[in-house]
Design an enzyme around this catalytic site. Structure first.
Site, PDB file in Angstrom:
ATOM      1  N   THR A  93       0.830  -1.209   0.000  1.00  0.00           N
ATOM      2  CA  THR A  93       0.000   0.000   0.000  1.00  0.00           C
ATOM      3  C   THR A  93       0.868   1.264   0.000  1.00  0.00           C
ATOM      4  O   THR A  93       0.484   2.295  -0.540  1.00  0.00           O
ATOM      5  CB  THR A  93      -0.934  -0.036   1.216  1.00  0.00           C
ATOM      6  OG1 THR A  93      -1.714  -1.235   1.136  1.00  0.00           O
ATOM      7  CG2 THR A  93      -1.854   1.154   1.257  1.00  0.00           C
TER       8      THR A  93
ATOM      9  N   HIS B 274      -2.643  13.682   6.342  1.00  0.00           N
ATOM     10  CA  HIS B 274      -3.925  14.275   6.707  1.00  0.00           C
ATOM     11  C   HIS B 274      -3.823  15.070   8.010  1.00  0.00           C
ATOM     12  O   HIS B 274      -3.064  14.715   8.906  1.00  0.00           O
ATOM     13  CB  HIS B 274      -4.976  13.182   6.866  1.00  0.00           C
ATOM     14  CG  HIS B 274      -5.302  12.493   5.571  1.00  0.00           C
ATOM     15  ND1 HIS B 274      -6.115  13.056   4.626  1.00  0.00           N
ATOM     16  CD2 HIS B 274      -4.895  11.298   5.071  1.00  0.00           C
ATOM     17  CE1 HIS B 274      -6.213  12.229   3.592  1.00  0.00           C
ATOM     18  NE2 HIS B 274      -5.480  11.154   3.835  1.00  0.00           N
TER      19      HIS B 274
ATOM     20  N   VAL C 252       6.712 -14.658   4.834  1.00  0.00           N
ATOM     21  CA  VAL C 252       6.329 -15.367   6.066  1.00  0.00           C
ATOM     22  C   VAL C 252       5.112 -16.224   5.730  1.00  0.00           C
ATOM     23  O   VAL C 252       4.070 -15.713   5.330  1.00  0.00           O
ATOM     24  CB  VAL C 252       6.017 -14.376   7.193  1.00  0.00           C
ATOM     25  CG1 VAL C 252       5.493 -15.125   8.418  1.00  0.00           C
ATOM     26  CG2 VAL C 252       7.255 -13.579   7.539  1.00  0.00           C
TER      27      VAL C 252
ATOM     28  N   LYS D 144     -12.870   9.361   1.411  1.00  0.00           N
ATOM     29  CA  LYS D 144     -12.639  10.802   1.385  1.00  0.00           C
ATOM     30  C   LYS D 144     -12.889  11.366   0.000  1.00  0.00           C
ATOM     31  O   LYS D 144     -12.729  12.538  -0.222  1.00  0.00           O
ATOM     32  CB  LYS D 144     -11.216  11.099   1.847  1.00  0.00           C
ATOM     33  CG  LYS D 144     -10.961  10.666   3.283  1.00  0.00           C
ATOM     34  CD  LYS D 144      -9.584  11.104   3.761  1.00  0.00           C
ATOM     35  CE  LYS D 144      -9.340  10.682   5.196  1.00  0.00           C
ATOM     36  NZ  LYS D 144      -9.019   9.237   5.306  1.00  0.00           N
TER      37      LYS D 144
ATOM     38  N   ARG E 218      -6.229  -0.583  -0.327  1.00  0.00           N
ATOM     39  CA  ARG E 218      -6.290  -0.217   1.077  1.00  0.00           C
ATOM     40  C   ARG E 218      -6.684  -1.462   1.881  1.00  0.00           C
ATOM     41  O   ARG E 218      -7.526  -2.244   1.433  1.00  0.00           O
ATOM     42  CB  ARG E 218      -7.336   0.855   1.310  1.00  0.00           C
ATOM     43  CG  ARG E 218      -7.346   2.013   0.313  1.00  0.00           C
ATOM     44  CD  ARG E 218      -8.643   2.766   0.503  1.00  0.00           C
ATOM     45  NE  ARG E 218      -8.835   3.930  -0.332  1.00  0.00           N
ATOM     46  CZ  ARG E 218      -9.409   3.918  -1.525  1.00  0.00           C
ATOM     47  NH1 ARG E 218      -9.777   2.770  -2.085  1.00  0.00           N
ATOM     48  NH2 ARG E 218      -9.624   5.044  -2.176  1.00  0.00           N
TER      49      ARG E 218
ATOM     50  N   CYS F 164      18.184  10.168 -17.105  1.00  0.00           N
ATOM     51  CA  CYS F 164      16.738  10.376 -17.271  1.00  0.00           C
ATOM     52  C   CYS F 164      16.525  11.841 -17.601  1.00  0.00           C
ATOM     53  O   CYS F 164      16.744  12.707 -16.762  1.00  0.00           O
ATOM     54  CB  CYS F 164      15.998  10.006 -15.990  1.00  0.00           C
ATOM     55  SG  CYS F 164      14.283  10.519 -15.958  1.00  0.00           S
TER      56      CYS F 164
END
Lengths: 497, 429, 123
Positions: free
Chosen positions: A42, A51, A174, A261, A322, A418
């Protein structure tokens, strides 16, 4: 058998911040991740917003840790040399009805103790962000909200942990948590060995911390416990060329719904504009596919906030997942689940760390340390702990004089690999020899910004392959995009006789 | 920081840059410098190992490396100086806007500040990447633009994959279809969202049809599968609005998706230098001599608009090099007026976007245009000035892939002096 | 039997669209070619089509691992893949001169394969 004091499963931003917090003490700590780099879950695909803390229900861990985490960002990012901009965030109301919900958010923010909030009218909103929809009737401004480089923070925290003695094992999955009666004894791991064989091994540890995002529930179940069920909620995003940056200077949220949100428009810390995310509940924890419908939904949502967005400036799409709690036997509070389960000894669970997990991460780490101490782990501070890590120079951020000095010191900084993001060969070399070396193309991207611009690696990829192979001492045939079988090239054009 | 001065500075040493530099010297500029980011001259041409270069310019059918070698020799013999492994970071303007300073960097020389009298932009173009198309699906390894694959195969010596699907039918995509086949890899299909091939017919014949590569028109990629490496793509036919048609989906197993879906003039430096950009071409607004909206700044080749033939790139660069030398030597006419050029019926764009009068024979002014829609029967290309028809050229067919050139005749000068503008229309004959 | 056939001449990048009237392998009339080479092209297409071959061969001792090569003249179309496969096993030693013969009379076609560029020796 090797024995650790603490094994942290999952090297995302939460696991890495925990590892760094533990590195302060005389402990033998191991940080594990199944991916080829830290921050591959994530952490690498989210909205990258710190936030302010008005969203969460008062009294929850989310509310408390968001506020506390946000307050630590200046210090943490300055210690670790991570880009962070407390640029402020806006929740934009586009109707009289939505205007009412701003009052509710404001009140909730006050209850949560969020400083620096103001309600502004539509005209003021348009003055501050002229590209915002003419429908805007008001906004909630949160001065403490900000934007950050989320993978940069994760890498930096993990590097700081490693430099302070934490061991890191990547590409180490794991498969289960090992119990001996009431006690957690360690973990069972599976590791890809040279030659393609899988090695299964047990690692002993007094404590196991689950910070495994989407897989936290599976690991908890492997320890014989239930009570958490994680369901992935997909969010899709667009990234726009930096030429779009003049359109949005801060973070623009729509008024939130019960579930999310909303689809927002934000400047990123790297100077792009990002649109998203939508919110789709899915079942497959590996499903990072963008869909036409999802991307359309994101564009429509974003256009509601900023009608002038130009599709031609899109340079990338991506999806992130999420780790959302699914209501099960235990009632789903919608809160983070950070606890030492009573049923066993030696286990700490960080579960359901969805938004505002990034903002809360520094505070989650501190909270985890407190929980471990409270559960009997002896914590003795190390006198030589260093909260910083060496930061490699970023050529494009330097003044002409500094650039000249850097090239004089190392001519490889005069070689731009780049062109869109002005990343030098010197920066690539440094990333390949960093405390946590970039061993994949994606890892290199996250450390240097190479390939993240408007040509998306079109020009740099062949050069980057050559430089990485040389610096890492491997064949280009062994280089991958993101570990495993994600090889970049398949064979030499001409077979070697 | 080292400070340098020169009469003409050319950014980029591809076919446009080398020809502009050569011509600037031939036309009297004393000190002409070319900057190239790569280790060797030629821009993208060293990796273009196929033939088809130089048929008009040299009356020989050369490969990319041969074409570059000729121009590099000609430029060197003409006294052009070159700086390789040097990258331009910025073009800065003096406060009064009259002079420019180019900031560049190289490992050997460090930071350079170069003040030219005239500047030629010859940065070429880049390929449109996957992200710009928002192709749905996963993001595994094995998705490359055709030009990136070309460099891997021809220069670095590595294959991007073994089983390829190519999205888009641009020339580089078709050329790579042949190239990969010759190297023993498979090309499962080439898909083009348009109902016609977007590259040259010649390449369709000798790169795609010769090798029996399946071509699917009005078809696009709607999904990419594979967690680590590409495992398959799903293709589907599209309707006239490019929306996938349900029920036409097909899964093609493959390990690589190559994209040949368009080239974009590379103008970030030009924009920053204040050069006016045409939103249709993505390149600078120029006159017939390649002069941009900024005095002393010229542009040539693919940075202006994307060409299909290198010989036309060279021709545009010879015009720009000549005028850059004129600027450097102060021989340009001070008094001149400009006519805007309008893209009319079925014309996608016209370059130059404005024509400076009077037309002079030596400059070889040419209008270059592309049509919007192919017409596979006889058409008339009409050039007019306020309704006064100057030229009515009959063509057997027109296609967006094939640029049309119209030579501007100095004998029109008188008819043009009172005109408000030029317009080009392409209509069925 | 007479038939109308469409050709795209690949001799040069102009790529003329040629409409030809043919009987078997015999060319009767044609329109659309902008130069005489179009006539030769169609005649050859009807009897023994040929194409230019461009590829690379391995090179030792240069800054680059490959040198681009081309056929000095068009080769039989049906043998392109065979010739390309043959060239995959050729290895040169730097320095390589532009237009140096890499493989003379490749596979008995009477056509030489030559280097399209020079490559210096790097030690």
């Amino acid at each position: 058998m090797t024995s650790y004091d603490v094994i942290v499963i999952g090297a995302g931003v939460v696991g890495s911040m925990i590892a760094r917090a533990l590195a302060r003490y005389r402990l033998r700590t191991l940080l594990l991740d199944k991916a080829a780099d830290v921050g591959e879950g994530t952490t690498k695909a989210n909205t990258a917003i710190v936030h302010a803390g008005y969203d969460a229900k008062p009294g929850t861990l989310k509310a408390r840790l968001n506020l506390a985490g946000n307050a630590q960002y200046d210090r943490v990012c300055s210690e670790l040399g991570v880009e962070f901009d407390r640029c402020g965030t806006y929740v934009v109301a586009a109707s009289a009805e939505e205007r009412i919900s701003l009052d509710e958010l404001y009140a909730r923010g006050r209850q949560n103790g969020v400083p620096g909030m103001t309600l502004i009218d539509g005209a003021e909103m348009r003055r501050r962000e002229p590209s915002v929809t003419p429908q805007a009737v008001g906004a909630l401004y949160a001065a403490t909200g900000g934007i950050v480089d989320p993978f940069g923070l994760c890498i930096a925290a993990a590097e700081c942990a490693v430099l302070n003695g934490v061991e890191l094992a990547l590409e180490t999955e794991v498969t289960g948590i090992v119990r001996e009666g009431r006690r957690v004894a360690g973990v069972e791991i599976r590791k890809q060995m040279p030659g393609g064989n899988l090695a299964v091994q047990k690692l002993a540890s007094r404590w196991v911390v689950i910070a495994a995002g989407l897989w936290a529930d599976d690991l908890l179940h492997s320890a014989g416990l239930d009570g958490l069920s994680i369901t992935p909620r997909k969010g899709e995003y667009y990234v726009l060329d930096r030429v779009a940056a003049g359109q949005v200077h801060t973070v623009l949220f729509p008024c939130p719904t019960a579930f999310s949100k909303g689809i927002l428009v934000t400047r990123t810390i790297h100077g792009n504009v990002m649109l998203g995310p939508n919110s789709v509940s899915i079942s497959d924890k590996d499903d990072l596919a963008c869909t036409r419908e999802g991307l359309d939904e994101v564009m429509q949502g974003a256009l509601k906030l900023v009608p002038g967005l130009d599709r031609r400036q899109i340079i990338r799409t991506f999806a992130g997942l999420r780790a959302t709690q699914r209501p099960t036997g235990r009632s789903n509070t919608g809160d983070f689940v950070i606890e030492v389960p009573r049923e066993v000894d030696g286990l700490l669970l960080c579960g359901a760390i969805e938004s505002p997990g990034l903002a809360a991460a520094p505070a989650i780490a501190a909270y985890v340390v407190d929980l471990l101490r409270g559960a009997g782990l002896t914590l003795v501070e190390r006198p030589d702990y260093d909260p910083t890590r060496p930061v490699q120079p970023r050529f494009s951020h330097l003044s002409r004089e500094e650039q000249q000095a850097l090239i004089a010191r190392d001519p490889r900084h005069g070689n731009i690999v780049c062109r869109c993001e002005t990343v030098t060969e010197g920066e690539i070399v440094a990333a390949c020899h960093a405390p946590i070396p970039a061993r994949t193309y994606d890892a290199l991207k996250r450390r240097t910004r190479l390939g993240t611009g408007r040509c998306q690696g079109g020009f740099d990829t062949p050069l980057a392959i050559e430089i990485m192979a040389r610096e890492l001492g491997v064949s280009p045939l062994d280089l991958t995009l993101k570990g495993g079988g994600s090889r970049l090239v398949t064979r030499q054009t001409k077979a070697v006789a | 920081m080292r400070n340098l001065r020169c009469d003409v500075l050319v950014i980029g040493s591809g076919p446009a840059g080398l020809a502009a530099a050569y011509q600037a010297r031939e036309c009297g500029a004393r000190d002409v410098l070319v900057i190239e980011r790569n280790a060797e001259l030629g821009g993208i041409l060293p990796q273009c190992i196929h033939n088809g270069f130089g048929v008009r310019v040299f009356q020989s059918d050369l490969t990319g490396p041969e074409y570059v070698a000729r121009w590099a020799r000609m430029a060197a013999e003409a006294g052009v100086r070159t700086l390789t492994r040097t990258m331009v970071l910025a073009i800065e303007s003096s406060p009064d806007g009259a002079r420019r300073r180019v900031i560049a960097t190289s490992g050997a020389d460090g930071m350079l500040a170069i003040e030219p009298t005239a500047l030629v932009l010859a940065m070429g173009c880049r390929e449109r990447p996957r992200g710009a198309l928002a192709i749905p699906g996963l993001r595994p390894a094995g998705v490359y633009t055709a030009g990136t694959a070309q460099r891997l195969v021809n220069i670095e010596g590595y294959m991007p994959g073994e089983r390829h699907v190519i999205l888009g039918s641009g020339d580089i995509g078709m050329i790579m279809a042949r190239r990969l086949t010759l190297e023993g890899a498979r090309v499962e299909a080439m898909c083009e969202i348009l109902p016609y091939v977007s590259g040259l017919r010649r390449n369709l014949v000798q790169c795609v049809m010769d090798y029996d590569i399946p071509l699917h028109l009005s078809t696009t990629v709607i999904d990419v599968a594979g967690r680590e490496r590409v495992e398959s793509v799903t293709i589907a036919q599209v309707d006239a609005a490019w929306r996938p048609i349900a029920g036409t989906e097909r899964v093609l197993p493959c390990d690589t998706l190559l994209l040949s879906v368009g080239l974009i003039p590379e103008n970030e430096l030009s924009r920053a230098a204040g050069v006016m950009i045409d939103p249709v071409t993505g390149g600078p607004v120029v006159d017939q001599a390649g002069a941009t909206s900024v005095p002393g700044v010229y542009a040539a080749g693919n940075v202006v608009h994307v060409y299909d033939l290198v010989d036309d790139v060279t021709a545009s660069a010879l015009r720009a090099g000549r005028s850059a030398a004129g600027c450097a030597c102060c021989t340009l006419l001070a008094e001149s007026c400009e006519l805007p050029v309008t893209a009319g019926e079925n014309v996608h764009h016209v370059v130059p976007q404005r024509v400076r009068l009077p037309l002079v024979p030596e400059e070889g002014a040419t209008l270059e245009l592309r049509v919007r829609q192919p017409v596979e029967k006889a058409v008339r290309v009409r050039l007019s000035a306020d309704g006064d028809v100057l030229l009515n050229k009959r063509l057997r067919y027109v296609r967006p892939s094939e640029m049309i050139g119209l030579a501007l005749q100095p004998e029109w000068n008188e008819r043009l002096t009172s005109a408000g503008g030029l317009q080009v229309d392409v209509e069925e004959a | 039997m007479e038939e109308q056939r469409h050709f795209v001449c690949v001799t040069c990048p102009v790529g003329c669209n040629i409409e030809a009237k043919v009987r078997g392998t015999e060319l009767l009339t044609l329109v659309g070619n902008r130069c005489a080479r179009g006539v030769d092209f169609v005649k050859e297409e009807l009897t023994a089509p040929r194409r230019m071959l461009t590829t690379t061969v391995r090179v030792r001792g240069a800054a680059l691992p490959l040198v681009p090569v081309r056929s000095e003249a068009p080769v039989p179309k049906g043998r392109l893949l065979e010739i390309a496969a043959h060239l995959r096993d050729v290895v040169l030693d730097a320095p390589v001169a532009e237009h140096q013969v890499v493989c003379a009379d490749v596979l008995g076609t009477g056509v030489d394969i030559i280097a399209s560029r020079a490559l210096e020796r790097v030690d």
